[in-house]
Motif scaffolding. Structure first.
Motif, PDB file in Angstrom:
ATOM      1  N   HIS A 376       0.813  -1.212   0.000  1.00  0.00           N
ATOM      2  CA  HIS A 376       0.000   0.000   0.000  1.00  0.00           C
ATOM      3  C   HIS A 376       0.849   1.266   0.000  1.00  0.00           C
ATOM      4  CE1 HIS A 376       0.789  -0.319   4.311  1.00  0.00           C
ATOM      5  NE2 HIS A 376       0.344   0.915   4.479  1.00  0.00           N
ATOM      6  N   SER A 379       2.745   1.442  -3.693  1.00  0.00           N
ATOM      7  CA  SER A 379       1.854   1.886  -4.769  1.00  0.00           C
ATOM      8  C   SER A 379       2.006   3.382  -5.029  1.00  0.00           C
ATOM      9  CB  SER A 379       0.402   1.566  -4.423  1.00  0.00           C
ATOM     10  OG  SER A 379       0.008   2.249  -3.239  1.00  0.00           O
ATOM     11  N   ASN A 485      -4.232  -2.707   2.105  1.00  0.00           N
ATOM     12  CA  ASN A 485      -4.650  -2.053   0.873  1.00  0.00           C
ATOM     13  C   ASN A 485      -6.156  -2.219   0.711  1.00  0.00           C
ATOM     14  OD1 ASN A 485      -5.335  -1.765  -2.004  1.00  0.00           O
ATOM     15  ND2 ASN A 485      -3.118  -1.572  -2.285  1.00  0.00           N
ATOM     16  N   PRO A 486      -6.895  -1.122   0.466  1.00  0.00           N
ATOM     17  CA  PRO A 486      -8.356  -1.229   0.331  1.00  0.00           C
ATOM     18  C   PRO A 486      -8.788  -2.243  -0.718  1.00  0.00           C
ATOM     19  CG  PRO A 486      -7.682   1.075   0.423  1.00  0.00           C
ATOM     20  CD  PRO A 486      -6.424   0.269   0.336  1.00  0.00           C
ATOM     21  N   LYS A 487      -8.013  -2.358  -1.780  1.00  0.00           N
ATOM     22  CA  LYS A 487      -8.360  -3.319  -2.832  1.00  0.00           C
ATOM     23  C   LYS A 487      -8.298  -4.746  -2.300  1.00  0.00           C
ATOM     24  CE  LYS A 487      -7.247  -4.563  -7.617  1.00  0.00           C
ATOM     25  NZ  LYS A 487      -6.345  -4.307  -8.766  1.00  0.00           N
ATOM     26  N   VAL A 488      -7.280  -5.013  -1.480  1.00  0.00           N
ATOM     27  CA  VAL A 488      -7.153  -6.357  -0.899  1.00  0.00           C
ATOM     28  C   VAL A 488      -8.286  -6.614   0.090  1.00  0.00           C
ATOM     29  CG1 VAL A 488      -5.675  -7.858   0.491  1.00  0.00           C
ATOM     30  CG2 VAL A 488      -4.654  -6.354  -1.216  1.00  0.00           C
ATOM     31  N   ASN A 490     -11.297  -5.297   0.088  1.00  0.00           N
ATOM     32  CA  ASN A 490     -12.546  -5.498  -0.652  1.00  0.00           C
ATOM     33  C   ASN A 490     -12.597  -6.869  -1.305  1.00  0.00           C
ATOM     34  OD1 ASN A 490     -13.461  -2.940   0.037  1.00  0.00           O
ATOM     35  ND2 ASN A 490     -12.534  -1.971  -1.755  1.00  0.00           N
ATOM     36  N   ALA A 491     -11.440  -7.346  -1.789  1.00  0.00           N
ATOM     37  CA  ALA A 491     -11.397  -8.677  -2.394  1.00  0.00           C
ATOM     38  C   ALA A 491     -11.676  -9.752  -1.344  1.00  0.00           C
ATOM     39  CB  ALA A 491     -10.029  -8.911  -3.048  1.00  0.00           C
ATOM     40  N   SER A 520      -2.417 -10.025   1.785  1.00  0.00           N
ATOM     41  CA  SER A 520      -1.381  -9.000   1.604  1.00  0.00           C
ATOM     42  C   SER A 520       0.012  -9.604   1.759  1.00  0.00           C
ATOM     43  CB  SER A 520      -1.575  -7.868   2.622  1.00  0.00           C
ATOM     44  OG  SER A 520      -2.789  -7.200   2.409  1.00  0.00           O
ATOM     45  N   GLU A 561     -10.180 -10.689  -8.651  1.00  0.00           N
ATOM     46  CA  GLU A 561     -10.302  -9.371  -8.033  1.00  0.00           C
ATOM     47  C   GLU A 561      -8.955  -8.639  -7.972  1.00  0.00           C
ATOM     48  OE1 GLU A 561     -13.017  -7.691  -6.705  1.00  0.00           O
ATOM     49  OE2 GLU A 561     -14.296  -9.217  -7.627  1.00  0.00           O
ATOM     50  N   LEU A 562      -7.880  -9.391  -7.727  1.00  0.00           N
ATOM     51  CA  LEU A 562      -6.576  -8.763  -7.506  1.00  0.00           C
ATOM     52  C   LEU A 562      -5.646  -8.862  -8.707  1.00  0.00           C
ATOM     53  CD1 LEU A 562      -5.985 -10.013  -3.847  1.00  0.00           C
ATOM     54  CD2 LEU A 562      -6.745  -7.749  -4.564  1.00  0.00           C
TER      55      LEU A 562
END
Length: 947
Positions: A376, A379, A485-488, A490-491, A520, A561-562
């Motif tokens: 995170h 990035s 990480n927000p993406k992780v 949410n997945a 993560s 998703e990732l």
């Protein structure tokens, strides 16, 4: 007019507008190339070039910093009333100003101002600080204030600085207190909030046995900080009206008098004021200060925070920290949802990882390179941020690495949120563990792996704060996103929603966070090519077929998703995660109580068991020698009632006389109670361990312990001298109809049962039944073989054959012990149920299957088999069937299929038996998610056909 002349004129015009008072207030001066570029409309790089040329010509002064600034020399001399004779470069503005005679009194006064230590004082927080000072200074006792802003911006600490400023300015005495009260801690109990704030009189409510002062009385003459004021109930807000209007209040339950208090109230909240507080309450708080989020503050302030936090860490560990410029750049550009608090926490955890490498590889300094960055933060380097060019400007004059030393002077005292601090002892713990593992011979790589795991465990401990309602406000998630990480996240959430639907099971917010943390870490390991999987995990996972199927689906969801490729080995972990997460202590357990004579005998034994098993399940009752039996019984009854979870309670007692307690307690307390006598520490450990198993029952546990009692900690009787003199070895051969693999299992079972074989120089040798008998005897020696144990009799003359069923439920152990030692020291256990006998055997035999589940499923199959074939039930058939098929299940789960010569011919010859056996195996296939091939069925036919 030349370009240089245009730049010089612009610099002089800007410099001439600066006053001495402004320099005294800001403790800084100068203009960067970007500012002059905008004034002159000349490209910034060309402006920079001309400014440096003016410095060389002694027309301008260069002030080192980020960004670098410039000032017209003649203007500076006029403002400060000095003759500047330096080399044109000022390294430290503070030192330069102190070395002049300029406004020393003003500078000293400025330095003592608590607000001067806050980053952003003349920038993003300039308005907030002016408001805060006005609120403190306003007569007669200041203005009540609300501080608003998202999580992590430093509201609480800003209030503390207001308190320090009030003392500094003489508005309150040095002895006045800042009382902090977090309204959320008592939000569900308005009565408790009122009693905490206002105090109460005797009899105000049940339990109010005496008068008690409240926090308002403690804060008299000072400041009361109501943190999370949006959780203050309306009745508490209304009771504050009188205090805020007239400086008087009453304690809870008081009607006949008032108390006086001179208090400044400061509230802090993340919420919309109009929607959470009464309008009548808000009208009494005239000052509202909003603190900006980190993303709304200029990058130069963010850089100042970053440098300050790194310098603080260097000071904490007393080791220089060397940081690559790309790490600084990543911290400047990444999405820092948790604001200053998250930024500080991220830097501390990164330094902890660098500190581990420093200790492991004996480095001279802590090195922070980009490979240490979590995803995170990394990035930030990949983003095309609108401030990207400003970052290059800030770091333009820097080197590839920045070094912060323990003795470096801090740039500023920054807003500091304790809730985000890494434990002060973290570095000490890393050092302690490093030295410990190094002393016992662990490699550096192994030490690094262990301590990295400790850091991950520490991160998981931080997550406990999120174990609340899953509908928590977004601000809490912003705190969470400091490490995930927000993406992780949410997945992980999407994956577990699917799992909930498929498994009909609810997963808490902690489960989502746990999975996200794992993913993560997995992504980091994939990137580092450091994936390690243990085969045992996948073996155990297959014991949960439903979760195993869902785990395969979750893997696909996460990959999509990732956008990553997750190794198939990860399915095992996901299965175990789905099986174990959130179960916690939701199932009932058998209570365990140790009773022993002596001042602390029982407590000591229970403590050992609890410590070794990482539990607090085992309870203890110490019985001093002068304690009456009746008192001991009453105490035991009370504890039995307390620890019973519906599955009964086991009493572990040191003397036979106490065994009577169990029957008495069962009758008096109506709680099923059993006892085991003559206990020892190993017995207690075993009892506690098995009492925690979900499937365990009290009767099975008692039988199990009675059987195990003679052997746990057992000393084999016999003449030690005779054993010492044993020179020739003896051999026990183990066999199985299905081949070598199962014979190995039987050998292991024997080793576990006959734990004294090494003392008598006895080898236990598994053999393949297909091997020629002469070859077997050539290897092992005819005279050395003392027994054959298993499912196939090798028919060796004068060598006894002990079938597997006799070993399990007969006196096979006694026969073997007599053959080995020449005497019969075997202590026959109390008669056990058949089920318990088999489960104990399978527990020793199986590698990863649940023995209770395996027994129940295979026993059902056995019942169906003998019914379909019309075979009479017998202990021998049942023992061999259960033993063989449980081993077969483990093999098939691992895709280890036995061959069978001429299987088609056998099936054609015995089609009726084949079909019935295949039908009886259907429940095994369904329960464990396997298919039993024909070759395996062939061995089962042989087993049944030879009876």
């Amino acid at each position: 007019m030349t370009r240089k002349e245009k730049v010089f004129i612009a610099l002089k015009n800007l410099s001439s507008d600066v006053s001495a008072a402004k320099i005294a207030e800001d403790l800084s001066f100068g203009f960067d190339a970007e500012t002059i570029s905008k004034v002159t409309e000349i490209d910034r790089s060309n402006v920079s070039r001309e400014l440096n040329e003016l410095v060389r010509e002694n027309e301008a002064i260069k002030i080192i910093g980020r960004p670098v600034k410039f000032f017209a020399k003649s203007c500076l001399e006029e403002i400060l009333q000095i003759k500047y004779e330096g080399d044109g470069v000022i390294e430290d503005v503070n030192n330069f100003l102190h070395n002049t005679n300029f406004a020393n009194d003003e500078l000293n006064t400025k330095e003592n101002d608590p607000f001067a230590r806050i980053i952003g004082e003349t920038g993003s927080l300039e308005l907030a600080i002016k408001q805060a000072k006005a609120a403190i200074l306003y007569p007669p006792r200041g203005l009540h204030t609300l501080i608003t802003g998202p999580t992590g911006v430093g509201k609480t600490t800003f209030a503390e600085v207001m308190y320090q400023y009030a003392i500094y300015n003489g508005n309150i005495s040095k002895d006045a207190e800042l009382i902090v009260f977090n309204c959320s801690e008592y939000a569900d109990n308005p009565q408790l909030i009122l009693s905490q704030l206002f105090g109460y009189v005797k009899g105000a409510f049940t339990g109010a046995n005496q008068d008690k002062a409240g926090l308002i009385e403690s804060a008299d003459g000072g400041i009361l900080l109501l943190d999370e004021i949006h959780r203050l109930p309306p009745e508490a807000q209304e009771m504050l009206f009188l205090l805020m209007d007239k400086g008087i209040y009453r304690r809870l339950g008081e009607t006949d008098k008032y108390h006086t208090a001179s208090i400044l109230i400061i509230g802090a909240t993340t919420e919309n004021l109009n929607s959470v507080l009464l309008q009548t309450f808000l009208r009494r708080i005239p000052m509202t200060i909003n603190l900006p989020s980190l993303v709304d503050r200029p990058l130069n302030e963010r850089l100042e925070f970053i440098e300050t936090f790194f310098m603080n860490e260097a000071s904490n560990v007393k080791v220089p920290i060397r940081i690559h410029k790309d790490v600084i750049r990543a911290f400047l550009l990444y999405d820092c949802y948790g604001n200053i608090g998250q930024l500080k926490g991220d830097i501390q955890l990164l330094c902890a990882r660098g500190f581990l490498d420093y200790k492991t590889y004996n480095k001279k300094e802590i090195e922070i390179n980009i490979h240490l960055l979590p995803e995170h933060i990394y990035s930030g380097l990949l983003s095309r941020h609108k401030d990207y060019s400003e970052v290059f400007e800030l770091l333009e004059y820097g080197k590839d690495y920045y070094i912060y030393k323990p003795d470096d002077k801090k740039l500023a005292e920054t807003i500091n949120l304790n809730s985000f601090d890494v434990s002060d002892n973290l570095y000490k713990e890393i050092t302690k563990k490093y030295n410990h593992y190094l002393n016992i011979g662990f490699s550096n790589d192994k030490i690094s792996e262990i301590i990295n795991n400790d850091i991950i465990k520490y991160l998981k401990k931080l997550l406990k704060k999120y174990d609340h309602n899953t509908e928590k406000a977004l601000s809490d998630k912003n705190e969470l996103f400091k490490i995930i990480n927000p993406k992780v996240y949410n997945a992980a959430e999407t994956a577990l929603i699917l799992a909930e639907q498929k498994l009909n099971k609810h997963f808490s917010n902690r489960a989502i966070i746990g999975l996200a943390m794992h993913i993560s870490a997995l992504m980091e390991r994939i990137a580092d090519k450091s994936l390690i999987y243990y085969e045992e995990i996948n073996k155990i996972a297959l014991n949960n077929p439903s979760e195993f199927k869902v785990a395969k689906m979750i893997r696909e969801v996460l990959q999509q998703e990732l956008g990553i490729s997750i190794p198939t080995g990860e399915i095992g972990f996901l299965t175990m995660f789905l099986s174990a997460v959130d179960t916690g202590d939701d199932y009932s357990k058998i209570g365990v109580i140790v009773l022993a004579h002596g001042e602390a005998t029982a407590t000591s034994i229970a403590d050992v068991a609890n410590t070794l098993l990482a539990t607090e399940h085992c309870k203890a009752i110490d019985m001093p020698l002068d304690m009456k039996v009746d008192n001991a019984l009453e105490k035991t009854i009370e504890m039995v009632k307390k620890v019973d979870e519906g599955k009964g309670v086991l009493l572990l007692v040191d003397m036979g006389s106490l065994t009577a307690f169990a029957e008495i307690i069962t009758q008096k307390a109506n709680v099923l109670t059993k006892s085991i006598e003559n206990i020892s520490t190993p017995i207690v450990i075993e009892a506690v361990r098995k009492s925690l198993l979900p499937e365990m029952t009290l009767s099975v546990l008692v039988e199990d312990l009675n059987r195990a009692n003679p052997y746990i900690g057992r000393i084999i009787s016999g003449d030690i001298k005779n054993r010492v003199n044993i020179s020739s070895s003896k051999t026990i051969l183990t066999t199985c109809i299905s081949g070598m693999g199962a014979a190995v299992k039987i050998a292991q079972l024997l080793k576990n049962t006959l734990n004294f074989v090494d003392e008598y120089n006895v080898k236990i040798q598994p053999v393949n039944k297909a091997e020629n008998l002469d070859n077997i005897l050539d290897k092992n020696g005819y005279d050395d073989v003392i027994a054959v144990v298993g499912t196939v009799d090798l028919h060796i003359p004068q060598v006894p054959f002990i079938p597997i069923d006799e070993l399990i439920i007969g006196d096979g152990v006694r026969k073997l012990e007599k053959s080995i030692t020449g005497s019969n020291n075997y202590i026959k256990s109390k008669k056990q149920s058949e089920e318990n006998v088999f489960i104990n055997m399978l527990e020793e035999l199986l590698t990863f299957l649940n023995p209770i589940k395996a027994y129940n499923v295979v026993n059902d199959s056995y019942t169906a088999t003998i019914k379909l074939l019309g075979i009479k039930d017998s202990a021998r058939i049942k023992s061999r069937y259960i033993f063989h098929n449980c081993c077969m299940i483990e093999r098939l789960i691992q895709n280890d299929i036995l061959p069978y010569n001429n299987i088609d011919e056998l099936i054609q010859k015995k089609m009726s038996i084949y079909e019935k056996v295949k039908l009886s195996l259907a429940n095994i296939e369904e329960a464990f998610g396997i298919t039993v091939p024909d070759t395996e069925i062939g061995y089962i036919i042989d087993l049944l056909d030879t009876q």
